[in-house]
Enzyme design. Structure first.
Site, PDB file in Angstrom:
ATOM      1  N   ASP A 248      20.125 -62.563  11.879  1.00  0.00           N
ATOM      2  CA  ASP A 248      20.077 -61.098  11.934  1.00  0.00           C
ATOM      3  C   ASP A 248      18.665 -60.622  12.269  1.00  0.00           C
ATOM      4  O   ASP A 248      17.742 -61.419  12.420  1.00  0.00           O
ATOM      5  CB  ASP A 248      20.583 -60.476  10.622  1.00  0.00           C
ATOM      6  CG  ASP A 248      19.768 -60.889   9.403  1.00  0.00           C
ATOM      7  OD1 ASP A 248      18.513 -60.847   9.490  1.00  0.00           O
ATOM      8  OD2 ASP A 248      20.356 -61.227   8.369  1.00  0.00           O
ATOM      9  N   LYS A 270      21.892 -56.236  12.566  1.00  0.00           N
ATOM     10  CA  LYS A 270      22.395 -54.908  12.218  1.00  0.00           C
ATOM     11  C   LYS A 270      21.235 -53.943  12.060  1.00  0.00           C
ATOM     12  O   LYS A 270      20.194 -54.278  11.512  1.00  0.00           O
ATOM     13  CB  LYS A 270      23.176 -54.958  10.898  1.00  0.00           C
ATOM     14  CG  LYS A 270      24.335 -55.936  10.893  1.00  0.00           C
ATOM     15  CD  LYS A 270      24.939 -56.036   9.507  1.00  0.00           C
ATOM     16  CE  LYS A 270      26.012 -57.101   9.451  1.00  0.00           C
ATOM     17  NZ  LYS A 270      26.558 -57.247   8.091  1.00  0.00           N
ATOM     18  N   ASP A 303      16.983 -62.886   0.705  1.00  0.00           N
ATOM     19  CA  ASP A 303      17.913 -63.744  -0.026  1.00  0.00           C
ATOM     20  C   ASP A 303      19.334 -63.334   0.325  1.00  0.00           C
ATOM     21  O   ASP A 303      19.652 -62.140   0.331  1.00  0.00           O
ATOM     22  CB  ASP A 303      17.689 -63.614  -1.534  1.00  0.00           C
ATOM     23  CG  ASP A 303      18.600 -64.519  -2.324  1.00  0.00           C
ATOM     24  OD1 ASP A 303      18.156 -65.625  -2.697  1.00  0.00           O
ATOM     25  OD2 ASP A 303      19.768 -64.146  -2.564  1.00  0.00           O
ATOM     26  N   MET A 383      15.873 -50.990   2.251  1.00  0.00           N
ATOM     27  CA  MET A 383      16.419 -50.224   3.377  1.00  0.00           C
ATOM     28  C   MET A 383      16.434 -48.717   3.073  1.00  0.00           C
ATOM     29  O   MET A 383      17.393 -48.014   3.390  1.00  0.00           O
ATOM     30  CB  MET A 383      17.833 -50.708   3.717  1.00  0.00           C
ATOM     31  CG  MET A 383      17.894 -52.188   4.034  1.00  0.00           C
ATOM     32  SD  MET A 383      19.558 -52.914   3.968  1.00  0.00           S
ATOM     33  CE  MET A 383      19.891 -52.916   2.191  1.00  0.00           C
TER      34      MET A 383
END
Length: 466
Positions: A248, A270, A303, A383
């Site tokens: 990712d 993403k 993680d 995020m």
């Protein structure tokens, strides 16, 4: 990478060596070991070098270099103490499109001589591109200590069975798996112990009984917050075993460099409101690849079990009987906080720490804000860049002090790390002022005030904005 590394076959080939002193002799030793026929040109020559010329069935000409000395050679080496002569050799060789090496003058070279660890037929070359040869030699010294001489015998054993293994297994992945089992198991141990005959017998039996039918497996590996030195040893081992890698956008390019070179790479990254592959399709892809017998690496930033949706991925694998391994990674909270000099807990400031997703579903702050606003704890929002203003406002609304310190860490643990510090009243404006971009981590709590004392990187490597 200034030089493309490759190995050149010199056995039986004519190589020009200009120079007759100690440096030229050292070069000649290596060239002779590779089986080259030495054509030496020099005004004077050391006795050892003269003997090497004879041993390699080469030729010797006492005199100045002339352009015709390049006739019929596959490589030119200049090892004189005359800079003008060295430059002329380089220019003439390049005009003929011949590879040329000029000792201690990387700017005149098209090829360079690396530091070598010789466990023939296994040979390891280390190069600094001519910029730091002493460092390259230090690395060679460390490798010499790490690699026993028996590695050469093990490579020789593999060489003797190479064609037989190739004949039996038409598929490259099957061959690779067979050799990995051989080179990491009891057969290799017999070679290390000096029992080569026993090792050869065991290898023949292993090859005769091997069917090549192996099942697939999935490795769910945490790649950490960005710095490749934070990877675990197990993560590195599985990254080198995998045949297919799904990764990712939070996996740093430095970490990706440690993945096996010939592995197929599939980007499934993403971004907010932008998924290159929806999560259910990632889950299904892992399953499909494993069913094809592939060893699949699912490499995630941080993680895999902390806001990484790793549980969803292995749930489908477990339901279908696919074996898997989970390797924890250093999560962004601990990695980024440590590199920013912020302890997540401290006896005088915070007795607990909470990890919270900053993705507010449908922009709805559906968290238990009264609990989060309680003092004596550290809040870490993953995020949370897009929701920063809402996070600050809800904490203020529920009683958290406006002067509560806040740090936003951008690209934590990497060389591009920035730390923007403010409080619940000022942090939103500061982040807008400095145009922060993801990936980011937000830390809220009194522990942020300690970073001025504990920032072990300081301004040497990473940018801090107070």
């Amino acid at each position: 990478m200034d030089y493309f590394p490759f190995f050149m076959r010199l056995r039986g080939q004519r190589v020009l060596l200009v120079g007759g002193g100690d440096i030229a002799t050292r070069k000649a030793r290596l060239l002779a070991k590779a089986g080259a026929k030495l054509h030496v040109v020099s005004l004077a020559i050391e006795s050892e070098l003269e003997a090497l010329v004879a041993r390699t069935e080469g030729s010797l000409r006492l005199g100045e270099f002339v352009d015709t000395d390049l006739d019929g050679v596959v490589l030119a080496v200049a090892a004189t103490d005359d800079a003008g002569v060295n430059q002329r050799i380089s220019e003439q060789a390049q005009a003929r499109h011949l590879p040329v090496n000029v000792v201690d003058s990387p700017e005149l070279c098209t090829v360079i001589t690396p530091a070598i660890v010789d466990r023939s037929p296994l040979v390891i070359a280390i190069s600094s591109g001519g910029e730091a040869p002493v460092l390259a030699r230090r690395v060679r010294s460390k490798l010499e200590q790490m690699l026993p001489a028996s590695y050469g015998r093990l490579a020789g054993l593999a060489s003797r069975f190479r064609q037989a293994v190739k004949d039996k297994f038409g598929d490259g992945d099957q061959r690779r798996r067979f050799w990995e089992k051989v080179l990491e198991g009891p057969i290799a141990e017999q070679v290390y112990a000096g029992n080569e005959a026993e090792a050869e017998s065991m290898l023949a039996n292993e090859l005769a009984s091997e069917t090549g039918q192996t099942g697939g497996e999935v490795y769910l590996v945490g790649g950490g917050p960005g710095d490749p030195e934070l990877l675990t040893l197990k993560a590195l081992r599985l990254m080198q075993q995998a045949e297919v890698v799904l990764y990712d956008r939070l996996v740093s390019s430095e970490v990706m460099e440690l993945v096996r070179r010939d592995a197929d790479r599939i980007y499934v990254g993403k971004r907010r409101s932008e998924h290159s592959l929806p999560q259910p399709e990632i889950n299904q892809l892992l399953l499909n690849l494993a069913k094809q017998g592939k060893r699949v690496l699912r490499l995630k930033g941080g993680d895999p079990f902390i806001f990484g949706r790793g549980g969803e991925e292995i749930e489908l694998l477990a339901a279908n009987g696919i074996p898997f391994q989970v390797v924890p990674g250093i999560t962004a909270a601990s990695g980024c906080a440590a590199y920013a000099g912020i302890p997540l807990t401290h006896r005088d400031h915070a007795q607990s720490v909470r990890f919270i997703t900053g993705h507010l579903k449908n922009n709805d702050p559906n968290l238990s804000w009264p609990e989060l606003a309680m003092p004596g704890q550290t809040l870490v929002f993953y995020m949370g860049l897009m929701g920063l203003e809402e996070i600050a406002q809800m904490l203020l609304k529920n009683g958290r002090s406006p002067l509560t310190p806040v740090a936003l860490i951008e690209k934590g643990t990497t060389r591009e790390q920035r730390v923007i510090v403010g409080n619940l009243q000022t942090i939103t404006a500061k982040v807008e002022e400095f145009a922060a971009k993801g990936p980011t981590l937000i830390i809220v709590g009194e522990v942020v005030s300690l970073r001025g004392h504990l920032d072990w990187f300081g301004d040497r490597d990473r940018q801090n904005v107070n």
